[in-house]
Design a protein around this motif. Sequence first.
Motif, short mmCIF file in Angstrom:
data_model
loop_
_atom_site.label_atom_id
_atom_site.label_comp_id
_atom_site.label_asym_id
_atom_site.label_seq_id
_atom_site.Cartn_x
_atom_site.Cartn_y
_atom_site.Cartn_z
N VAL A 1 0.95 -0.98 0.07
CA VAL A 1 0.08 0.08 0.10
C VAL A 1 0.93 1.24 0.08
N VAL A 2 0.86 2.09 -1.05
CA VAL A 2 1.80 3.08 -1.08
C VAL A 2 0.93 4.46 -1.26
N GLN A 3 1.26 5.35 -0.18
CA GLN A 3 0.60 6.43 -0.12
C GLN A 3 1.49 7.63 -1.08
N VAL A 4 0.66 8.46 -1.61
CA VAL A 4 1.26 9.15 -2.71
C VAL A 4 0.37 10.65 -2.66
N GLY A 5 1.08 11.69 -3.58
CA GLY A 5 0.10 12.63 -3.38
C GLY A 5 0.18 13.60 -2.16
N GLY A 6 -0.20 14.88 -1.99
CA GLY A 6 -0.26 15.67 -0.89
C GLY A 6 1.13 15.88 -0.58
N SER B 1 -1.12 9.92 7.28
CA SER B 1 -0.68 8.61 7.62
C SER B 1 -2.02 7.65 7.72
N LEU B 2 -1.98 6.41 7.24
CA LEU B 2 -3.14 5.73 7.16
C LEU B 2 -3.26 4.93 8.36
N SER B 3 -4.67 4.73 8.80
CA SER B 3 -5.08 3.94 9.94
C SER B 3 -4.60 2.27 9.64
N GLU B 4 -4.80 1.35 10.79
CA GLU B 4 -4.84 0.06 10.52
C GLU B 4 -5.97 -0.15 9.70
N GLN B 5 -7.17 0.22 9.84
CA GLN B 5 -8.48 0.09 9.26
C GLN B 5 -8.50 0.34 7.67
N GLN B 6 -7.82 1.21 7.33
CA GLN B 6 -7.68 1.92 6.12
C GLN B 6 -6.66 0.85 5.50
N LEU B 7 -5.65 0.57 6.04
CA LEU B 7 -4.61 -0.31 5.44
C LEU B 7 -5.18 -1.63 4.85
N ALA B 8 -6.02 -2.25 5.87
CA ALA B 8 -6.46 -3.44 5.73
C ALA B 8 -7.73 -3.50 4.44
N TYR B 9 -8.45 -2.49 4.63
CA TYR B 9 -9.42 -2.16 3.45
C TYR B 9 -8.90 -2.09 2.18
N ALA B 10 -7.59 -1.31 2.14
CA ALA B 10 -6.94 -1.15 0.88
C ALA B 10 -6.31 -2.21 0.23
N ALA B 11 -5.74 -3.16 1.15
CA ALA B 11 -5.15 -4.23 0.83
C ALA B 11 -6.24 -5.25 0.30
N SER B 12 -7.39 -5.38 0.97
CA SER B 12 -8.56 -6.49 0.57
C SER B 12 -9.00 -6.10 -0.71
N ASP B 13 -8.80 -4.91 -1.38
CA ASP B 13 -9.32 -4.55 -2.60
C ASP B 13 -8.50 -5.11 -3.71
N VAL B 14 -7.10 -5.51 -3.35
CA VAL B 14 -6.35 -6.30 -4.39
C VAL B 14 -5.96 -7.87 -4.24
N LEU B 15 -6.15 -8.23 -2.78
CA LEU B 15 -5.62 -9.58 -2.70
C LEU B 15 -6.31 -10.69 -3.29
N TYR B 16 -7.64 -10.20 -3.68
CA TYR B 16 -8.31 -11.48 -4.35
C TYR B 16 -8.47 -11.33 -5.85
N LEU B 17 -8.07 -10.35 -6.39
CA LEU B 17 -8.23 -10.09 -7.89
C LEU B 17 -7.57 -11.13 -9.00
N HIS B 18 -6.65 -11.79 -8.48
CA HIS B 18 -5.86 -12.95 -9.13
C HIS B 18 -7.03 -14.01 -9.14
N ARG B 19 -7.58 -14.42 -7.88
CA ARG B 19 -8.55 -15.42 -8.04
C ARG B 19 -9.61 -15.22 -8.89
N LEU B 20 -10.31 -13.98 -8.91
CA LEU B 20 -11.47 -13.57 -9.54
C LEU B 20 -10.95 -13.73 -11.07
N LYS B 21 -9.81 -13.34 -11.55
CA LYS B 21 -9.34 -13.17 -12.90
C LYS B 21 -9.59 -14.84 -13.34
N GLU B 22 -9.12 -15.76 -12.57
CA GLU B 22 -8.94 -17.16 -13.02
C GLU B 22 -10.73 -17.66 -13.33
#
Length: 204
Positions: free
Chosen positions: A50-55, A142-163
């Motif tokens: 998870v990479v924070q950019v901008g600002g 800076s991002l909270s633990e909850q934000q990091l978990a949310y952001a991560a969940s949006d990419v963790l399952y895309l490979h499986r969905l692609k299959e």
Amino acid sequence: MTIHYHQGDLPDGLTFQGAIAVDTETMGLSLVRDRLCVVQVSAGDGDAHVVQVGGVYGYDCPNLKRVLGDPAVLKIFHYARFDVAQIKHRLGVDATPLYCTKIASKLTRTNTESHGLKVLCSQLLGVELSKEQQSSDWGAESLSEQQLAYAASDVLYLHRLKEVFDHLLVREGRAALAQACFDFLPTRAMLDLQDWEGQDIFSH
């Protein structure tokens, strides 16, 4: 699941091969008004970067740009139209080649109008995602633990969905059509950025 939190850029020397899942978080849904705040990537191995950019971090992130622009790495998105436009507008990178699970869902799951990531993960993978942090302040320094978990969940399952969708696209005889749509998405993103977002230029 392991979350790697980076402020400003990916670390030096980090490389990916094959395909990566990519998502973005922004201050809002306007491509012109709202800045890009977070880019998250995953190789489908249970790790999310998870990479924070901008600002205060700006958009001078050469390692992230190198990964997103690598023509040898497939980028898997959900609703690529928005993410590709943001990445092009803010980072100046063409995130291609690409695959969009939302387009794949619309081309194959014609028995439903539900194509959101939360629904797809639940119905196709048996994974329940929380969307509680979707509208949180992604522009914070800076991002909270909850934000990091949310952001991560949006990419963790895309490979499986692609299959899953690779199989469905072949089954329905629409794999070539899907690929043509994926190839067109960077052009669609440029139309959005040039204020044709709400218009169908192919209509009469």
